[in-house]
Motif scaffolding. Structure first.
Motif, PDB file in Angstrom:
ATOM      1  N   LEU A   1       1.005  -1.388   0.199  1.00 32.68           N
ATOM      2  CA  LEU A   1      -0.107   0.166   0.280  1.00 32.68           C
ATOM      3  C   LEU A   1       0.758   1.425  -0.303  1.00 32.68           C
ATOM      4  O   LEU A   1       0.702   2.452  -0.671  1.00 32.68           O
ATOM      5  CB  LEU A   1      -1.336   0.056   1.269  1.00 32.68           C
ATOM      6  CG  LEU A   1      -1.991  -0.968   1.594  1.00 32.68           C
ATOM      7  CD1 LEU A   1      -2.934  -1.139   2.362  1.00 32.68           C
ATOM      8  CD2 LEU A   1      -2.924  -0.716   0.085  1.00 32.68           C
ATOM      9  N   ARG A   2       1.597   0.988   0.737  1.00 29.01           N
ATOM     10  CA  ARG A   2       2.961   2.853   0.335  1.00 29.01           C
ATOM     11  C   ARG A   2       3.404   2.456  -0.062  1.00 29.01           C
ATOM     12  O   ARG A   2       3.736   3.908  -0.728  1.00 29.01           O
ATOM     13  CB  ARG A   2       3.786   2.587   2.010  1.00 29.01           C
ATOM     14  CG  ARG A   2       3.220   2.641   3.411  1.00 29.01           C
ATOM     15  CD  ARG A   2       4.042   2.342   4.636  1.00 29.01           C
ATOM     16  NE  ARG A   2       3.854   2.835   5.783  1.00 29.01           N
ATOM     17  CZ  ARG A   2       4.222   2.274   6.728  1.00 29.01           C
ATOM     18  NH1 ARG A   2       5.290   1.832   6.849  1.00 29.01           N
ATOM     19  NH2 ARG A   2       3.809   2.349   8.292  1.00 29.01           N
TER      20      ARG A   2
ATOM     21  N   SER B   1       1.907 -18.697  -1.320  1.00 28.21           N
ATOM     22  CA  SER B   1       3.026 -17.463  -1.408  1.00 28.21           C
ATOM     23  C   SER B   1       1.877 -16.683  -0.231  1.00 28.21           C
ATOM     24  O   SER B   1       1.195 -15.976  -0.693  1.00 28.21           O
ATOM     25  CB  SER B   1       3.107 -17.192  -2.962  1.00 28.21           C
ATOM     26  OG  SER B   1       2.055 -16.644  -3.004  1.00 28.21           O
ATOM     27  N   ILE B   2       3.187 -15.715   0.014  1.00 32.30           N
ATOM     28  CA  ILE B   2       3.041 -14.545   0.112  1.00 32.30           C
ATOM     29  C   ILE B   2       2.175 -13.117  -0.576  1.00 32.30           C
ATOM     30  O   ILE B   2       1.687 -12.468  -0.396  1.00 32.30           O
ATOM     31  CB  ILE B   2       3.629 -14.104   1.681  1.00 32.30           C
ATOM     32  CG1 ILE B   2       3.671 -13.243   2.487  1.00 32.30           C
ATOM     33  CG2 ILE B   2       5.065 -13.734   0.988  1.00 32.30           C
ATOM     34  CD1 ILE B   2       2.321 -13.246   3.402  1.00 32.30           C
ATOM     35  N   GLU B   3       2.940 -13.732  -1.719  1.00 26.13           N
ATOM     36  CA  GLU B   3       2.427 -12.784  -2.457  1.00 26.13           C
ATOM     37  C   GLU B   3       1.360 -12.789  -2.844  1.00 26.13           C
ATOM     38  O   GLU B   3      -0.034 -11.969  -2.881  1.00 26.13           O
ATOM     39  CB  GLU B   3       2.897 -12.756  -3.717  1.00 26.13           C
ATOM     40  CG  GLU B   3       5.321 -12.459  -3.666  1.00 26.13           C
ATOM     41  CD  GLU B   3       5.834 -13.476  -3.161  1.00 26.13           C
ATOM     42  OE1 GLU B   3       6.124 -13.427  -2.578  1.00 26.13           O
ATOM     43  OE2 GLU B   3       5.419 -14.651  -2.637  1.00 26.13           O
ATOM     44  N   ASP B   4       0.586 -14.254  -2.546  1.00 26.24           N
ATOM     45  CA  ASP B   4      -0.981 -14.313  -3.062  1.00 26.24           C
ATOM     46  C   ASP B   4      -1.740 -13.923  -1.966  1.00 26.24           C
ATOM     47  O   ASP B   4      -2.825 -12.952  -2.849  1.00 26.24           O
ATOM     48  CB  ASP B   4      -1.461 -15.860  -3.313  1.00 26.24           C
ATOM     49  CG  ASP B   4      -0.782 -16.440  -4.517  1.00 26.24           C
ATOM     50  OD1 ASP B   4      -0.292 -15.384  -5.653  1.00 26.24           O
ATOM     51  OD2 ASP B   4      -0.132 -17.961  -4.692  1.00 26.24           O
ATOM     52  N   ALA B   5      -1.427 -13.859  -0.908  1.00 29.10           N
ATOM     53  CA  ALA B   5      -2.475 -13.674   0.567  1.00 29.10           C
ATOM     54  C   ALA B   5      -2.415 -12.318   0.435  1.00 29.10           C
ATOM     55  O   ALA B   5      -3.373 -11.091   0.273  1.00 29.10           O
ATOM     56  CB  ALA B   5      -1.554 -13.537   1.741  1.00 29.10           C
ATOM     57  N   THR B   6      -0.999 -11.161  -0.118  1.00 26.64           N
ATOM     58  CA  THR B   6      -0.959  -9.729  -0.071  1.00 26.64           C
ATOM     59  C   THR B   6      -1.573  -9.358  -0.827  1.00 26.64           C
ATOM     60  O   THR B   6      -2.184  -8.453  -0.913  1.00 26.64           O
ATOM     61  CB  THR B   6       0.130  -9.555  -0.542  1.00 26.64           C
ATOM     62  OG1 THR B   6       1.310 -10.073   0.840  1.00 26.64           O
ATOM     63  CG2 THR B   6       1.178  -8.021  -0.306  1.00 26.64           C
ATOM     64  N   ARG B   7      -1.816  -9.600  -2.446  1.00 27.47           N
ATOM     65  CA  ARG B   7      -2.702  -9.749  -3.385  1.00 27.47           C
ATOM     66  C   ARG B   7      -4.378  -9.610  -2.826  1.00 27.47           C
ATOM     67  O   ARG B   7      -4.490  -8.413  -3.033  1.00 27.47           O
ATOM     68  CB  ARG B   7      -2.362  -9.948  -4.766  1.00 27.47           C
ATOM     69  CG  ARG B   7      -1.339  -9.859  -5.605  1.00 27.47           C
ATOM     70  CD  ARG B   7      -1.123 -10.450  -6.690  1.00 27.47           C
ATOM     71  NE  ARG B   7      -0.861 -11.492  -6.457  1.00 27.47           N
ATOM     72  CZ  ARG B   7       0.587 -12.176  -6.563  1.00 27.47           C
ATOM     73  NH1 ARG B   7       1.683 -11.640  -7.129  1.00 27.47           N
ATOM     74  NH2 ARG B   7       0.204 -13.827  -6.687  1.00 27.47           N
ATOM     75  N   GLN B   8      -4.886 -10.702  -2.894  1.00 26.94           N
ATOM     76  CA  GLN B   8      -6.014 -10.972  -2.328  1.00 26.94           C
ATOM     77  C   GLN B   8      -6.717  -9.599  -1.237  1.00 26.94           C
ATOM     78  O   GLN B   8      -7.438  -8.891  -1.251  1.00 26.94           O
ATOM     79  CB  GLN B   8      -6.251 -12.178  -1.592  1.00 26.94           C
ATOM     80  CG  GLN B   8      -7.653 -12.484  -0.873  1.00 26.94           C
ATOM     81  CD  GLN B   8      -7.931 -13.590  -0.365  1.00 26.94           C
ATOM     82  OE1 GLN B   8      -6.835 -14.127   0.194  1.00 26.94           O
ATOM     83  NE2 GLN B   8      -8.902 -13.580   0.094  1.00 26.94           N
ATOM     84  N   VAL B   9      -5.866  -9.486  -0.114  1.00 34.24           N
ATOM     85  CA  VAL B   9      -6.127  -7.928   0.501  1.00 34.24           C
ATOM     86  C   VAL B   9      -5.631  -7.002   0.378  1.00 34.24           C
ATOM     87  O   VAL B   9      -6.959  -6.159   0.139  1.00 34.24           O
ATOM     88  CB  VAL B   9      -4.880  -8.504   2.390  1.00 34.24           C
ATOM     89  CG1 VAL B   9      -5.303  -7.703   2.977  1.00 34.24           C
ATOM     90  CG2 VAL B   9      -4.772  -9.619   3.190  1.00 34.24           C
ATOM     91  N   VAL B  10      -5.157  -6.483  -0.096  1.00 33.05           N
ATOM     92  CA  VAL B  10      -5.025  -5.231  -1.069  1.00 33.05           C
ATOM     93  C   VAL B  10      -5.988  -5.086  -2.038  1.00 33.05           C
ATOM     94  O   VAL B  10      -6.432  -4.244  -1.713  1.00 33.05           O
ATOM     95  CB  VAL B  10      -3.861  -5.165  -1.397  1.00 33.05           C
ATOM     96  CG1 VAL B  10      -3.549  -4.034  -2.743  1.00 33.05           C
ATOM     97  CG2 VAL B  10      -2.448  -5.251  -1.261  1.00 33.05           C
TER      98      VAL B  10
ATOM     99  N   LEU C   1     -12.427   1.084  -0.797  1.00 33.76           N
ATOM    100  CA  LEU C   1     -12.558   2.416  -0.864  1.00 33.76           C
ATOM    101  C   LEU C   1     -13.140   2.854  -2.218  1.00 33.76           C
ATOM    102  O   LEU C   1     -13.192   3.509  -1.875  1.00 33.76           O
ATOM    103  CB  LEU C   1     -10.512   2.769  -1.232  1.00 33.76           C
ATOM    104  CG  LEU C   1      -9.427   2.081   0.246  1.00 33.76           C
ATOM    105  CD1 LEU C   1      -8.609   2.814  -0.596  1.00 33.76           C
ATOM    106  CD2 LEU C   1      -9.998   3.145   0.768  1.00 33.76           C
ATOM    107  N   SER C   2     -13.257   1.657  -3.399  1.00 33.54           N
ATOM    108  CA  SER C   2     -13.589   2.546  -4.326  1.00 33.54           C
ATOM    109  C   SER C   2     -15.098   2.413  -4.168  1.00 33.54           C
ATOM    110  O   SER C   2     -16.251   3.146  -4.604  1.00 33.54           O
ATOM    111  CB  SER C   2     -13.795   0.910  -4.880  1.00 33.54           C
ATOM    112  OG  SER C   2     -14.647  -0.059  -5.003  1.00 33.54           O
TER     113      SER C   2
END
Length: 205
Positions: free
Chosen positions: A28-29, A186-195, A202-203
Motif C-alpha cells: 500500500l505504501r 505464497s505471501i504474494e498471493d495472500a498480499t494481493r488478495q488483501v490489498v 475504498l472504491s
C-alpha cells in the motif's frame, strides 16, 4: 479518501498475520497510501491485568471468569477506539493486528454472538473490513513450532486445541461474512488478495 479506513486482520496463531501485515503495508505504501499499523495488545493499557485473568481461566475454567475477560477486552477496545483510532489522521488506512473477531477463536465458553453484542454495546469501533487469516491447523501448528517463540499462546497448548480454535474461527468468518484469506500459499498471493479487498472497500467509500 477523506475518512479513515479501518481494517482488522484476525486469525488463529501461526497463520502468518504479522508477515502478511508487513507485506500489505509495504504494498500500500508503494502505491503512496498512508498506512498506520496498530496492534491491539500493544495499544491496550489494561492488558497486563486482563492476561492475569486469562492465566487464571486456563487453570480454572468458568463462564463467569471468561465473561469478565470478554468485558475487559471490550472495554479496552472501546478505549482504543476513543483514544487511539479516533486520533489517526483522515485519509489513512489503519491496519490492526487482532480485534474482536479474534475472540471467536480464543474464547471457549461464551458464545461469540454474545461477545460481538458486548463489543457493540461498548461502542467498539467496527472495522470497515474484517479479514480472517487462516491455514489448515497442521500448517499453522508446524509454522509456529518452527519459530523461536513457538506458538506463544496463553490459551492454546495442544494440537487438538489449535484445531478447535481454527474451526471455531472459520465458522465465525462464514457466519459473519468476513473476508477469508487462506495463507497457505505464497505471501504474494495472500498480499494481493488483501490489498484487492482494501481497494474494493475504498472504491465504494
Amino acid at each position: 479518501m477523506n475518512r479513515l479506513l479501518f481494517v482488522a486482520l484476525d486469525g488463529p496463531k501461526g497463520t502468518g498475520k504479522t508477515t502478511l501485515l508487513e507485506a500489505v503495508t509495504k504494498a500500500l505504501r508503494a502505491d503512496n497510501k498512508k498506512v498506520i499499523r496498530l496492534c491491539e495488545k500493544k495499544s491496550d493499557p489494561f492488558r497486563r491485568e486482563t492476561m492475569a485473568l486469562v492465566n487464571t481461566l486456563v487453570r480454572n475454567p468458568s463462564r463467569d471468569l471468561e465473561w469478565e475477560i470478554c468485558e475487559r477486552l471490550a472495554d479496552s477496545r472501546a478505549w482504543i477506539s476513543q483514544h487511539v483510532l479516533a486520533k489517526q489522521p483522515p485519509g489513512s488506512i489503519v491496519l490492526i493486528d487482532r480485534w474482536y473477531p479474534s475472540d471467536a477463536a480464543f474464547r471457549r465458553i461464551v458464545p461469540f454472538a454474545e461477545i460481538l453484542q458486548l463489543n457493540i454495546d461498548r461502542n467498539v469501533q467496527v472495522p470497515d473490513l474484517h479479514v480472517g487469516i487462516v491455514t489448515a491447523p497442521g500448517v499453522s501448528w508446524a509454522r509456529a513450532a518452527a519459530r523461536r517463540r513457538g506458538l506463544s499462546s496463553t490459551v492454546i497448548h495442544r494440537l487438538e486445541e489449535h484445531v478447535a480454535c481454527t474451526e471455531a474461527f472459520e465458522r465465525a468468518v462464514a457466519n459473519h461474512g468476513w473476508v477469508l484469506c487462506r495463507n497457505e500459499g505464497s505471501i504474494e498471493d495472500a498480499t494481493r488478495q488483501v490489498v484487492a479487498e482494501i481497494y474494493r472497500v475504498l472504491s465504494v467509500s
